[in-house]
Design a protein around this motif. Structure first.
Motif, PDB file in Angstrom:
ATOM      1  N   GLU A 146       0.957  -1.495  -0.295  1.00  0.00           N
ATOM      2  CA  GLU A 146      -0.128  -0.176  -0.003  1.00  0.00           C
ATOM      3  C   GLU A 146       0.854   1.441  -0.746  1.00  0.00           C
ATOM      4  N   LEU A 147       0.945   2.945  -0.773  1.00  0.00           N
ATOM      5  CA  LEU A 147       1.654   3.275  -1.354  1.00  0.00           C
ATOM      6  C   LEU A 147       0.429   4.484  -0.152  1.00  0.00           C
ATOM      7  N   VAL A 148       0.909   5.219   0.672  1.00  0.00           N
ATOM      8  CA  VAL A 148       0.345   5.939   1.189  1.00  0.00           C
ATOM      9  C   VAL A 148       0.867   7.322   1.110  1.00  0.00           C
ATOM     10  N   SER A 149       1.895   7.244   0.720  1.00  0.00           N
ATOM     11  CA  SER A 149       2.460   8.904   0.753  1.00  0.00           C
ATOM     12  C   SER A 149       2.256   9.641  -0.723  1.00  0.00           C
ATOM     13  N   ALA A 150       1.246  11.002  -0.834  1.00  0.00           N
ATOM     14  CA  ALA A 150       0.688  11.645  -1.551  1.00  0.00           C
ATOM     15  C   ALA A 150       1.515  10.566  -3.443  1.00  0.00           C
ATOM     16  N   ASN A 151       3.289  11.493  -3.412  1.00  0.00           N
ATOM     17  CA  ASN A 151       3.133  10.767  -4.644  1.00  0.00           C
ATOM     18  C   ASN A 151       4.070   9.597  -4.547  1.00  0.00           C
ATOM     19  N   LYS A 152       4.241   9.156  -5.845  1.00  0.00           N
ATOM     20  CA  LYS A 152       4.107   7.751  -5.880  1.00  0.00           C
ATOM     21  C   LYS A 152       4.907   7.369  -6.726  1.00  0.00           C
ATOM     22  N   VAL A 153       5.428   6.791  -6.413  1.00  0.00           N
ATOM     23  CA  VAL A 153       7.003   5.882  -7.797  1.00  0.00           C
ATOM     24  C   VAL A 153       6.525   4.537  -8.449  1.00  0.00           C
ATOM     25  N   ILE A 154       6.127   3.721  -9.360  1.00  0.00           N
ATOM     26  CA  ILE A 154       6.131   2.640  -9.764  1.00  0.00           C
ATOM     27  C   ILE A 154       6.991   2.117 -11.032  1.00  0.00           C
ATOM     28  N   ALA A 155       7.795   1.224 -10.718  1.00  0.00           N
ATOM     29  CA  ALA A 155       8.710   0.712 -11.736  1.00  0.00           C
ATOM     30  C   ALA A 155       8.067  -1.174 -11.646  1.00  0.00           C
ATOM     31  N   LEU A 156       7.604  -0.936 -13.520  1.00  0.00           N
ATOM     32  CA  LEU A 156       6.659  -1.822 -13.904  1.00  0.00           C
ATOM     33  C   LEU A 156       7.774  -2.896 -14.548  1.00  0.00           C
ATOM     34  N   ASN A 157       7.683  -4.445 -14.254  1.00  0.00           N
ATOM     35  CA  ASN A 157       8.384  -4.829 -14.606  1.00  0.00           C
ATOM     36  C   ASN A 157       8.157  -5.619 -16.514  1.00  0.00           C
ATOM     37  N   PRO A 158       9.406  -5.300 -17.056  1.00  0.00           N
ATOM     38  CA  PRO A 158       8.585  -5.307 -18.743  1.00  0.00           C
ATOM     39  C   PRO A 158       8.143  -6.932 -19.077  1.00  0.00           C
ATOM     40  N   ASN A 159       7.323  -7.329 -19.346  1.00  0.00           N
ATOM     41  CA  ASN A 159       6.559  -8.095 -19.807  1.00  0.00           C
ATOM     42  C   ASN A 159       5.125  -8.303 -19.205  1.00  0.00           C
ATOM     43  N   ALA A 160       4.805  -7.670 -17.979  1.00  0.00           N
ATOM     44  CA  ALA A 160       4.141  -8.276 -17.169  1.00  0.00           C
ATOM     45  C   ALA A 160       2.476  -7.530 -17.353  1.00  0.00           C
ATOM     46  N   PHE A 161       2.067  -6.534 -18.229  1.00  0.00           N
ATOM     47  CA  PHE A 161       0.876  -5.982 -18.332  1.00  0.00           C
ATOM     48  C   PHE A 161       1.018  -5.792 -19.982  1.00  0.00           C
ATOM     49  N   GLY A 162       2.339  -5.248 -20.654  1.00  0.00           N
ATOM     50  CA  GLY A 162       1.756  -6.079 -22.068  1.00  0.00           C
ATOM     51  C   GLY A 162       1.465  -4.668 -23.030  1.00  0.00           C
ATOM     52  N   VAL A 163       1.490  -4.040 -24.053  1.00  0.00           N
ATOM     53  CA  VAL A 163       1.715  -2.842 -24.637  1.00  0.00           C
ATOM     54  C   VAL A 163       0.665  -3.126 -25.644  1.00  0.00           C
ATOM     55  N   LYS A 164      -0.612  -1.943 -24.504  1.00  0.00           N
ATOM     56  CA  LYS A 164      -2.145  -1.582 -25.317  1.00  0.00           C
ATOM     57  C   LYS A 164      -2.102   0.126 -25.772  1.00  0.00           C
ATOM     58  N   GLU A 165      -2.450   0.102 -27.457  1.00  0.00           N
ATOM     59  CA  GLU A 165      -3.026   1.554 -28.053  1.00  0.00           C
ATOM     60  C   GLU A 165      -4.085   2.043 -27.634  1.00  0.00           C
ATOM     61  N   SER A 166      -4.120   3.145 -27.618  1.00  0.00           N
ATOM     62  CA  SER A 166      -4.682   3.937 -27.266  1.00  0.00           C
ATOM     63  C   SER A 166      -4.622   5.238 -27.619  1.00  0.00           C
ATOM     64  N   ALA A 167      -4.542   5.670 -29.139  1.00  0.00           N
ATOM     65  CA  ALA A 167      -4.033   6.662 -29.977  1.00  0.00           C
ATOM     66  C   ALA A 167      -5.202   7.860 -29.572  1.00  0.00           C
ATOM     67  N   VAL A 168      -3.339   8.520 -29.123  1.00  0.00           N
ATOM     68  CA  VAL A 168      -3.912  10.341 -29.394  1.00  0.00           C
ATOM     69  C   VAL A 168      -3.251  11.326 -30.115  1.00  0.00           C
ATOM     70  N   THR A 169      -3.546  12.012 -30.212  1.00  0.00           N
ATOM     71  CA  THR A 169      -2.199  13.136 -31.162  1.00  0.00           C
ATOM     72  C   THR A 169      -1.118  13.394 -29.465  1.00  0.00           C
ATOM     73  N   ALA A 170       0.411  13.087 -29.758  1.00  0.00           N
ATOM     74  CA  ALA A 170       0.972  13.274 -28.762  1.00  0.00           C
ATOM     75  C   ALA A 170       1.318  15.631 -28.697  1.00  0.00           C
ATOM     76  N   SER A 171       1.203  15.971 -27.989  1.00  0.00           N
ATOM     77  CA  SER A 171       2.059  17.444 -28.184  1.00  0.00           C
ATOM     78  C   SER A 171       3.287  17.504 -27.619  1.00  0.00           C
ATOM     79  N   ILE A 172       4.513  17.499 -28.213  1.00  0.00           N
ATOM     80  CA  ILE A 172       6.000  17.531 -28.061  1.00  0.00           C
ATOM     81  C   ILE A 172       5.753  19.194 -27.215  1.00  0.00           C
ATOM     82  N   GLU A 173       6.854  18.547 -26.171  1.00  0.00           N
ATOM     83  CA  GLU A 173       7.392  20.388 -25.115  1.00  0.00           C
ATOM     84  C   GLU A 173       8.770  20.191 -25.071  1.00  0.00           C
ATOM     85  N   ALA A 174       8.984  21.037 -25.187  1.00  0.00           N
ATOM     86  CA  ALA A 174      10.888  21.449 -25.131  1.00  0.00           C
ATOM     87  C   ALA A 174      10.788  21.412 -23.649  1.00  0.00           C
ATOM     88  N   PHE A 175      11.602  20.858 -22.623  1.00  0.00           N
ATOM     89  CA  PHE A 175      11.895  20.849 -21.542  1.00  0.00           C
ATOM     90  C   PHE A 175      13.659  20.500 -21.146  1.00  0.00           C
TER      91      PHE A 175
END
Ligand code: FAD
Length: 321
Positions: A146-175
């Motif tokens: 259980e993550l109880v802190s306001a901020n949370k970091v999650i590192a996902l194991n490769p191949n655990a979830f799979g690639v799922k398409e959900s098309a949007v147009t990405a706007s690119i912003e220089a940072f």
């Protein structure tokens, strides 16, 4: 609140595990009713960044500074944390890759966030709780954190979830976040080997062999089988310790942890330390001449037989198709 996903590039390209992390982060954003931003560090062309939209990243922060061209753990973690603060992102997602394993705890410290590394499922939002499932005790058990802190970091194991398409147009912003010179002191030298073979951490199919193969001269049939299947090759620890195969192929507790769709283990006993790195494979096929080999206990399919007879027959059958 929004979700930020770090998209690791290798020579300006994204691997499948990155698209998987974006798909996972998008599913979290949908679940929490927020938007998804990706942050890319290094030289990546706009058309490659735009690919991230295919998996749900509506916005991409592009950090294209020359000093951050090569991976530097401290500096990359600082940039990701700053991107999270800029976006007001309370959840940061990374892939649990080699670099992700180093970055995730650093980002978590900077954001005073709770961390789950090696997540294997979408978080459960249960009565106000934020619960994340991961493997524990070398894959022998599951832990729900259980993550109880306001901020949370999650590192996902490769191949655990799979690639799922959900098309949007990405706007690119220089940072262009300010990078502290002290964060740039430790530069990891990256040695990229040119090979047309499938890379092991990202492979969906893996053909692996152990000491039962007797010696390095017998790996021709393993390579051939892997080639026919479009699989990566892997090995047990004693095999790489004996220099029969490179250390980059060693899987297990002290090697790489993988979770391919298919893991074929040939002449490997199935010691607990080996299983620690492969037991989350979706389907396990074991070829071993000893019917009592422990690997059979976790196998989905098993062939009791001599590898030197079984593997050539498999190759023959695949060639006939
Ligand atoms: P063996 O145990 O020698 O097994 C060979 C198998 O091949 C046997 O089951 C045999 O029946 C079969 N065989 C023999 N001939 C044939 C044939 N002709 N056809 C078919 N089958 C045949 N190991 C790892 O792999 N990864 C790790 O990360 C790892 N980390 C470790 C960490 C620690 C702290 C320790 C103590 C050990 C670790 N080990 C690791 C080593 C581990 O305990 C085992 O010793 C190792 O996995 C055994 O490798 P193997 O199965 O290739 O060899």
């Amino acid at each position: 609140m929004s979700v930020l996903v770090y998209v690791e590039q290798v020579e300006g390209k994204f691997k499948k595990s990155v698209f998987e992390a974006v798909s996972y982060a998008k599913a979290i954003a949908d679940k929490t009713g927020t938007s998804l931003t990706a942050v890319s560090i290094g030289n990546v062309a706009d058309n490659e960044l735009q690919e991230l939209g295919k998996y749900g990243a509506a916005k991409v922060l592009n950090v294209a500074s020359a000093e951050l061209k090569n991976f530097v753990n401290q500096a990359y973690a600082a940039v990701i944390a700053e991107a999270a603060q800029k976006e007001g992102a309370e959840i940061v997602v990374l892939s649990n890759s080699f670099s992700g394993k180093g970055l995730a705890p650093r980002v978590a410290v900077k954001l005073k966030a709770g961390l789950v590394d090696g997540a294997i499922e979408l978080p459960q939002l249960d009565g106000g709780k934020f619960l994340v499932k991961k493997g524990a005790f070398s894959g022998k058990a599951f832990a729900v954190t259980e993550l109880v802190s306001a901020n949370k970091v999650i590192a996902l194991n490769p191949n655990a979830f799979g690639v799922k398409e959900s098309a949007v147009t990405a706007s690119i912003e220089a940072f262009s976040p300010a990078v502290q010179p002290t964060d740039l002191t430790a530069i990891v030298k990256e040695i990229v080997r040119a090979t047309d073979k499938v890379s092991l951490p990202d492979a969906e199919l893996v053909v692996s062999a152990g000491r039962g193969l007797k010696g390095p001269e017998n790996w021709g049939m393993i390579e051939e089988l892997a080639g026919l299947l479009g699989a990566a090759t892997a090995c047990s620890k004693p095999v790489s310790d004996a220099d029969w195969r490179p250390h980059s192929e060693h899987v297990g507790q002290t090697g790489i942890a993988i979770s391919p769709n298919l893991y074929i283990a040939i002449g490997i006993s199935g010691a607990i330390q080996h299983l620690a790195g492969v037991s989350s494979s979706k389907v396990i096929v074991v070829i071993n001449k000893d019917p009592e080999a422990p690997f059979f206990k976790v196998a989905d399919y098993g062939i009791v037989g001599d590898a030197f007879e079984v593997v050539p027959k498999l190759i023959e059958a695949l060639k006939a198709h």
